[in-house]
Design an enzyme around this catalytic site. Sequence first.
Site, mmCIF file in Angstrom:
data_model
loop_
_atom_site.group_PDB
_atom_site.id
_atom_site.type_symbol
_atom_site.label_atom_id
_atom_site.label_comp_id
_atom_site.label_asym_id
_atom_site.label_seq_id
_atom_site.Cartn_x
_atom_site.Cartn_y
_atom_site.Cartn_z
ATOM 1 N N GLU A 180 0.829 -1.210 0.000
ATOM 2 C CA GLU A 180 0.000 0.000 0.000
ATOM 3 C C GLU A 180 0.865 1.262 0.000
ATOM 4 O OE1 GLU A 180 -3.564 1.967 2.752
ATOM 5 O OE2 GLU A 180 -2.133 0.557 3.624
ATOM 6 N N LYS B 179 -9.386 2.548 -3.122
ATOM 7 C CA LYS B 179 -9.906 2.041 -1.856
ATOM 8 C C LYS B 179 -11.288 2.614 -1.565
ATOM 9 C CE LYS B 179 -8.209 1.436 2.908
ATOM 10 N NZ LYS B 179 -7.088 1.767 3.825
ATOM 11 N N CYS C 101 -5.475 -2.748 2.363
ATOM 12 C CA CYS C 101 -5.280 -2.684 3.815
ATOM 13 C C CYS C 101 -6.559 -2.980 4.608
ATOM 14 C CB CYS C 101 -4.692 -1.326 4.187
ATOM 15 S SG CYS C 101 -3.906 -1.308 5.823
#
Length: 521
Positions: A268, A340, A390
């Site tokens: 990430e 995300k 994540c």
Amino acid sequence: MGFTRSRRIAPALLILAILLFSASHPGIIFRDGFFLCGWFVYLPVFLLVQKQSFRSLFAFGFIFGAVSYSLFCFWLFRYHLPSMLIVSIAYGLLYAAVFTLLRFVSCSGAGFCWLFQPLLIVSAEYIRTVGAFGFHYGVIGYSQWKIPFLIRTASVGGVWALTAVMVFFSALCARCFLWKSLLHSVRALSVFLLAVALYCACSWFYSARCVAAVPDGARTITVCLIQNNASPWVNDIGESWKELRDLQALTDEALRARPDVELVVWPETAVVPSVVYHYRHDSDSERHALSENLVEYMACKKCDFVIGNNHFDGTYNYNSALFFQDGRNKLPPHPDVYSKQHLVPLTEYFPFERVMQFPLFRSLEPHFWKPGTESRVFTSHGVPFSVPICFEDTFPGIVRSMRLSGSSLIVTLTNDSWSQSRVCQRQHLAMAAFRSAENAVPSVRSSCSGETCVIDRFGAVQALAPAFQATFLTADVETAVSAPLTVYARTRDVVPVLAVVLTVAAVCFSAATGIKKQNRV
């Protein structure tokens, strides 16, 4: 019973519940958590709520929630003390309400009311995981992540079915203490354990059948996962250049060892400057040069790349995964992008940006990223895969939607180095393992600082890189492109939703019963 009335035994039960909760999950004492403790976490709670006053239970519930999550999320102390206080207070209030409602339901006087108490616990655990501020850390079912025949049950009912079974077990054990008939207690416990064993056995064979159902669709892809052990606070261009060279050096070393690697994965925000934007715009010469260097480096490699990047589309910033496919979109860079969708509250996203101007929140260095709006499926060498970023792989719904979109491999990019804690990273891994078991697909995780690993479709960790080291992990991952969907993928969160509905019914029934009693008086 008398012991539930004792002022001395009540604090002891509370302390026992807190200790069982802390020991069941990965922590300081048990690196992977002691799974057996998870089955008894709520036993002292169900005993405690039998005869205590509402005022006492509100206080006990607050203490249980605040202390349990302070011990569980102790790594937040190192990161940001106000965040730790917010979490502690929030969960203190949540469990204060839960303890009070547990007593309220038991006041109905119905002989079966104890059956609704575990449903209330499951409902509370589920409700706290939904929405923008949802938080899966601490859900009791995750404590079983190292037990193969239990984690496999997630293919049928997800982590929630296992959570419900565990909470019901605690409730039944509490009833065994309260029932006067020993024979009644032994008989009820035996029937329950037999039912659980049957459920586990059926789930085991079902998950095995899901994997073996389409042997012709199997496809093995060679993946290289890079773990650069970088600082999470990269703010200047000099640090960005250093991190890029480290990533390239690790990748070169891995490709020398395994020239047949097909997909290289960087963690990430491995590259902070927006690669595409700065490549196309040279207003910042240093960032333009860095983007050129990265793109030209990837163009020289005969493999695909997935890299984490702070992606800027000209209007908004996103926490994104960029997919570069060899011979298609490397030079000039035109990567496939996934952004995300579920950003971390306070640090990545906050609905009211003006509030974040206060010093309390500015110390978190919030990014104000824009959330993505859709799941994406990429394809590398015939293998469709998706890239949760994540925090996202802690949410069953996000990974399930990726599976429903056609993914047969989960490629997670993560960065937990900000916590400076192996425990935090281990807790994250425990949840990620359930995502594979729920959907019967393998996962690979590229982490900045630790728990870079390969997880098979049963939820078992097959390979794990050492934590807090700059290293890489190469593996041949077998996927089944046309594998059937699991029961959980088809039915979604039916177990916790049903628990919520029944809990509301139980609370309404208790309220109606209380009103009738008052009218009689």
